[in-house]
Design an enzyme around this catalytic site. Sequence first.
Site, short mmCIF file in Angstrom:
data_model
loop_
_atom_site.label_atom_id
_atom_site.label_comp_id
_atom_site.label_asym_id
_atom_site.label_seq_id
_atom_site.Cartn_x
_atom_site.Cartn_y
_atom_site.Cartn_z
N TYR A 42 0.86 -1.20 0.00
CA TYR A 42 0.00 0.00 0.00
C TYR A 42 0.89 1.24 0.00
CZ TYR A 42 -3.95 2.87 1.80
OH TYR A 42 -4.94 3.80 1.99
N HIS A 95 -1.82 7.48 -0.38
CA HIS A 95 -2.64 8.10 0.67
C HIS A 95 -1.82 8.67 1.82
CE1 HIS A 95 -6.31 5.63 -0.83
NE2 HIS A 95 -6.25 6.82 -1.40
N TYR A 139 0.48 7.60 3.55
CA TYR A 139 1.03 6.70 4.56
C TYR A 139 2.52 6.48 4.28
CZ TYR A 139 -3.87 5.87 5.79
OH TYR A 139 -5.18 6.03 6.18
N ARG A 174 -1.05 -0.50 -4.42
CA ARG A 174 -1.92 0.68 -4.47
C ARG A 174 -1.02 1.89 -4.64
NH1 ARG A 174 -7.19 1.68 -0.60
NH2 ARG A 174 -8.61 1.83 -2.36
N ARG A 187 -17.75 2.80 -2.36
CA ARG A 187 -19.10 3.28 -2.05
C ARG A 187 -20.21 2.60 -2.86
NH1 ARG A 187 -17.64 9.50 -2.42
NH2 ARG A 187 -16.25 8.59 -3.98
N CYS A 237 -24.87 3.58 5.96
CA CYS A 237 -25.00 4.09 4.59
C CYS A 237 -26.38 4.70 4.42
CB CYS A 237 -24.80 2.94 3.60
SG CYS A 237 -25.25 3.36 1.89
N THR A 288 -49.03 14.20 1.72
CA THR A 288 -49.71 15.50 1.58
C THR A 288 -49.53 16.09 0.19
OG1 THR A 288 -49.44 16.08 3.89
CG2 THR A 288 -49.62 17.91 2.36
N ASP A 296 -37.71 11.42 10.99
CA ASP A 296 -37.59 12.78 11.50
C ASP A 296 -38.78 13.16 12.38
OD1 ASP A 296 -35.13 13.45 10.34
OD2 ASP A 296 -36.07 13.81 8.41
#
Length: 693
Positions: free
Chosen positions: A170, A173, A175, A223, A320, A361, A417, A645
């Site tokens: 890796y 990012h 790191y 990566r 995602r 999520c 409504t 809500d």
Amino acid sequence: MPRDPRYDPLFEPIDIGPVTAPNRFYQVPHCTGMGWLRPRMVAEMRGVKAEGGWGVVCTEYNSIHPTSDDLPHPSASLWDQSDIAAHRLMTDKVHEYGALAGAELWYGGARSANLLTRDVPMDIASMPHMSGNPFQTRAMDKTDIRNLRRWHLDAALRARDAGFDIVYVYATHTYLLSNFLNPKINQRSDEYGGSLKNRIRLVRELIEETKEAVGDRCAVAVRFAADEEIGEDGVPIHGERRDMLGLLAELPDLWDINIANYALEMGVARFTAEAALEPYMDYVKSVTSKPVVTVGRFTSPDTMVSQIKRGITDLIGAARPSIADPFLPRKINEGLQDDIRECIGCNVCYSGDSIGVPIRCTQNPTMGEEWRRGWHPEHMPDKASDSSVLIVGGGPTGLEAARALGQRGYKVMLAETGTELGGRVTREAALPGLSTYARVRDYRVQQLVQMSNVEIFYDSPLGAQDVIDVGADHVALATGATWLTQRWTGQFAEDVAPPDASLLTPDDIMAGRMPDGPTLVYDEDGYYLGGVIAEAVRATGVPVTLATPSDVVSEWAGNTSERWRVRTRLQKLGIALELAQELSWFDGQAAKLSCSYSGAEKSLPFEHVVMVTHRAPNDALWHDLLAMADGDVDALPFTLQRIGDCEAPTIIAAAVYSGHRYARELEAEPHLLHDRVDVRQTPDGVHLMPFGQ
Ligand code: ADP
Ligand code: SF4
């Protein structure tokens, strides 16, 4: 339904070193906020993705040694034998569905503060901690580098023994490994610094040593960032990256390509479009013959096929989109692409890792609940009776409740409504940059219209007697919440203006009631909406100032990685900022602001103030119904519940979750949940499950 032949390229197997991915759907490493703390939750969640057709399913960042500890952000780990057993849970699940499992080996360097282990963090030099902790690293000497290589190798062996098919080096990012590569950060004078050849030395050694150790059985992936940094307006600056990739090009079995800037790479939809990495990595496949994977919040199969056909990438990487819809590949394969639950790019999923709690999520309420609640993203338990259910309100809560109850087979009536569905997501989707929020509505409406057991009634503002007259067995009130003009002092709600002052709320702005002169947007909410409302008002041409009691703009949006971009955006639009300022009074011509710390007051001229503070639940119907039963909810001829809500104003993800949970638990035993370590309810109660039992 048969698969559309246009999408066939997505289902061609591909060799990755010694292993073969069954298709092109690749769940790249992504954090979950679960990591080594919750191995069962992770394993079930990853297994569901393999079941949903992802050909490769990877872990999150996997610490190789206690000197790389990221708590309170829960990484995975490969420190010792117990990790092997924990990861086995995941690899077994993933293999059950014919997918490959990948492990991303990670060493944080100056980005891991080691707050749990209290080991001294190490990096390329003695440098300040990169995530704002008040520590410096120790500069790694030759012995440290030798140790690191050994730790990496040991972790790779453990990954192999845990059943992984792909093992990562890796190197991005920010790191440790990316710091070695970076010409600005790497100022070393030994053989690991200086020339390009020297700076790639450690990554080269790790690739070669990992291949040597596990390469007969596992593919080795790297990566790597395709760019050095992002230029003005997002223009890529490749620097020497092409040469760097060229020198390493044929060493690994797979290149997992992204870009240096995390906030752009996984940018929220407001700032970053689908397939946004293409301009950064369009050279990659011309430099290496090895397979390439990249991400881009891909949800459209047409875009995916285009990426492969045009030679941008070989595999469609996704974090995602695989979170929002773990069954995305299967839906494409079965000709059900219209049923894909498309990611809206809100990054609420990422906030779990930021805060140190399990992932959630907005689109997929089952995410993270696969093991502890036994929720599956595609399956619902059958209805328990022939009862009917009335859902009042067609916002995200009501839509999800109706959809999930419809899936269970209940007779469902959804009363709204207005003349359109979606509630707050329909309103918010019309604001600048939030159009993807409409996907929360669109997915659910698309499902609902196919259900013959669900009836939708528009133009139906129900009162208490109407609800009783419907005669349903169960009633859920999903009537939402309304923004208030008052501020919240921290202890109570307080008026800040006389009745004749122009005091507006986000509901006014979303209804098109725009200010026509200098406007103050007062943001106490601290998430995305304050900034978006400021932008919407600014777009009409009036001067706008955003004030907040916080030291920063959109404070909570730091958890979704967007607050920095929000502030840049507001400043670019010429929106003035007043930070650490509390609004104490607005007389219609001037707003009195006081410093959150010193109390020092100032008065600034405005004609309008938009209060983004807090909301009141729309629970009049609840109280009216209770009043008809003398306050005894059990005396009503139906069960009655408030959800979303209307029960407690919250983020959209929690509203959808609330609707889903109502549907799951109707006429079923509620799940008790003690969310500490891996915990599960079993028929005889809730059990803490320390790992190993
Ligand atoms: P949530 O986020 O909980 O779904 P929203 O505010 O987005 O809440 O949606 C609530 C929806 O309920 C709105 O579309 C609103 O028009 C509708 N609604 C509110 N009160 C009633 C009522 N009495 N009868 C029918 N629909 C209602
Ligand atoms: Fe997409 Fe938002 Fe779900 Fe994350 S939380 S996967 S960004 S919809």
